[in-house]
Structure formats: structure tokens, C-alpha cells
Design a protein around this motif. Structure first.
Motif, PDB file in Angstrom:
ATOM      1  N   GLU A   1     -66.980  33.135  -1.314  1.00  0.00           N
ATOM      2  CA  GLU A   1     -67.449  33.604  -2.609  1.00  0.00           C
ATOM      3  C   GLU A   1     -68.751  32.894  -2.946  1.00  0.00           C
ATOM      4  O   GLU A   1     -68.907  31.706  -2.680  1.00  0.00           O
ATOM      5  CB  GLU A   1     -66.402  33.330  -3.688  1.00  0.00           C
ATOM      6  N   ASP A   2     -69.687  33.627  -3.521  1.00  0.00           N
ATOM      7  CA  ASP A   2     -70.980  33.088  -3.926  1.00  0.00           C
ATOM      8  C   ASP A   2     -70.809  32.495  -5.327  1.00  0.00           C
ATOM      9  O   ASP A   2     -71.047  33.147  -6.335  1.00  0.00           O
ATOM     10  CB  ASP A   2     -72.037  34.195  -3.909  1.00  0.00           C
ATOM     11  N   ARG A   3     -70.373  31.236  -5.356  1.00  0.00           N
ATOM     12  CA  ARG A   3     -70.116  30.520  -6.600  1.00  0.00           C
ATOM     13  C   ARG A   3     -70.891  29.205  -6.563  1.00  0.00           C
ATOM     14  O   ARG A   3     -70.342  28.158  -6.203  1.00  0.00           O
ATOM     15  CB  ARG A   3     -68.620  30.260  -6.762  1.00  0.00           C
ATOM     16  N   PRO A   4     -72.173  29.230  -6.915  1.00  0.00           N
ATOM     17  CA  PRO A   4     -73.021  28.043  -6.793  1.00  0.00           C
ATOM     18  C   PRO A   4     -72.480  26.793  -7.495  1.00  0.00           C
ATOM     19  O   PRO A   4     -72.559  25.698  -6.930  1.00  0.00           O
ATOM     20  CB  PRO A   4     -74.352  28.484  -7.401  1.00  0.00           C
ATOM     21  N   VAL A   5     -71.916  26.924  -8.676  1.00  0.00           N
ATOM     22  CA  VAL A   5     -71.419  25.741  -9.389  1.00  0.00           C
ATOM     23  C   VAL A   5     -70.254  25.121  -8.628  1.00  0.00           C
ATOM     24  O   VAL A   5     -70.204  23.899  -8.418  1.00  0.00           O
ATOM     25  CB  VAL A   5     -71.015  26.098 -10.841  1.00  0.00           C
TER      26      VAL A   5
ATOM     27  N   ARG B   1     -76.584  36.850   1.075  1.00  0.00           N
ATOM     28  CA  ARG B   1     -75.923  36.913  -0.226  1.00  0.00           C
ATOM     29  C   ARG B   1     -75.796  38.386  -0.573  1.00  0.00           C
ATOM     30  O   ARG B   1     -76.767  39.134  -0.495  1.00  0.00           O
ATOM     31  CB  ARG B   1     -76.733  36.176  -1.284  1.00  0.00           C
ATOM     32  N   TYR B   2     -74.593  38.821  -0.952  1.00  0.00           N
ATOM     33  CA  TYR B   2     -74.372  40.232  -1.256  1.00  0.00           C
ATOM     34  C   TYR B   2     -73.308  40.363  -2.334  1.00  0.00           C
ATOM     35  O   TYR B   2     -72.607  39.391  -2.659  1.00  0.00           O
ATOM     36  CB  TYR B   2     -73.974  40.998   0.015  1.00  0.00           C
TER      37      TYR B   2
ATOM     38  N   LYS C   1     -68.678  41.572  -7.565  1.00  0.00           N
ATOM     39  CA  LYS C   1     -68.304  40.228  -7.116  1.00  0.00           C
ATOM     40  C   LYS C   1     -69.332  39.785  -6.074  1.00  0.00           C
ATOM     41  O   LYS C   1     -69.716  40.561  -5.206  1.00  0.00           O
ATOM     42  CB  LYS C   1     -66.894  40.209  -6.525  1.00  0.00           C
ATOM     43  N   LYS C   2     -69.743  38.531  -6.161  1.00  0.00           N
ATOM     44  CA  LYS C   2     -70.770  37.999  -5.268  1.00  0.00           C
ATOM     45  C   LYS C   2     -70.151  37.222  -4.115  1.00  0.00           C
ATOM     46  O   LYS C   2     -69.200  36.455  -4.307  1.00  0.00           O
ATOM     47  CB  LYS C   2     -71.724  37.107  -6.052  1.00  0.00           C
TER      48      LYS C   2
END
Length: 158
Positions: free
Chosen positions: A42-46, A82-83, A88-89
Motif C-alpha cells: 500500500e502507498d502509505r507514506p506516513v 506508484r498507481y 486506493k494507492k
């Protein structure tokens, strides 16, 4: 969930990696630990920042953007893709399966693949050439190694 992954010595010799920031290099290796068996996460930077850089003041989104830019030596390739699907990322680590051998008991990915999954630079299918993605070595069967050796030595019928 974090997973144990392999970091080959060739990682440190990769020319494309040498051309990005040290923080981006370490982040790239760190992403492998949070990717599923297909190299997706999952693209969850935090969240990723707290897992990979818990004690540093780092802009994870900027590092992920750096890794998703075209490589300097081959503008057709990137380190990550990144997609998003259905708002949803996600992140796909390019060539993940060329560099990692997930454990056979690791669960199948529940993250949908990017729409360009048949692209060899994304799905990890072998390509011609030498480098970190080469499949010559431990993974080959004895017969395949012998055939390859025969070809290199110029034996007839090989």
C-alpha cells in the motif's frame, strides 16, 4: 507486516542506485521488507516513514517520488511504480521477483496488480542480459547448468 528479504552484494554496485540519494537507496531496500510476495504494498507514506525511518525527519512522499522517476541510465525503467485502483494507492516494486525469492508459505498478494503487469520490467520475468536479474546460478537445475556450460564451451548439439 514486515518480512525478511535478501539484499545481494550487487545492490551496492548498481549504477542507477548510485545516482539517487542515500535516503532513497535505503528506502528502496526498506520497501522490500513491507512488500508482499509479488512486490506490492500500500502507498502509505506516513506509515512507511514510521517503519523505515522511525527516528529521522524524512519526507517519505518525496523519497517515493524520487524512486518512481525514470532511471538516469534507462529512462524506460523506474525503481517503483506508484498507481491507484478504485481510489486506493499502491506501489509495485519493479523487478521484485528478479531479486527476491519469497518463502513458499508466504500468502498470495491481495493487492491488485498495476494495469501494466505484463510488462517484463514490472512482473519480474527474466530478460536477456547479465546483472542483478540474471537467473543463472542456484535456481537452475543441474541439467540446465550442464546445457549452458556446453553452449559456452561450443559443444556440438547444445
Amino acid at each position: 507486516m514486515a518480512r525478511i528479504r535478501y539484499l545481494k552484494p550487487e545492490f551496492f554496485l548498481d549504477e542507477d542506485l548510485s545516482l539517487i540519494t542515500v535516503e532513497a537507496r535505503l528506502t528502496f531496500g526498506g520497501l522490500w521488507c513491507y512488500a508482499d510476495r509479488e512486490g506490492r504494498l500500500e502507498d502509505r507514506p506516513v506509515y512507511l516513514k514510521t517503519q523505515i525511518w522511525p527516528y529521522q525527519d524524512i519526507d517519505m512522499d518525496a523519497l517515493l517520488n524520487e524512486l518512481s522517476k525514470p532511471k538516469a541510465t534507462d529512462p524506460e525503467e523506474k525503481f517503483i511504480l506508484r498507481y491507484s485502483i478504485n481510489k486506493k494507492k499502491y506501489i509495485q516494486i519493479i523487478n521484485f521477483l528478479k531479486h527476491q525469492k519469497p518463502h513458499h508459505t508466504e500468502k498470495k498478494s491481495t493487492i491488485p496488480p498495476p494495469l501494466t503487469v505484463n510488462n517484463p520490467s514490472i512482473d519480474g520475468e527474466p530478460r536477456e542480459g547479465i546483472g542483478m536479474g540474471s537467473r543463472i546460478g542456484k535456481g537452475r537445475k543441474r541439467e540446465d547448468k550442464e546445457k549452458l556450460k556446453g553452449r559456452e564451451e561450443g559443444e556440438p548439439g547444445s
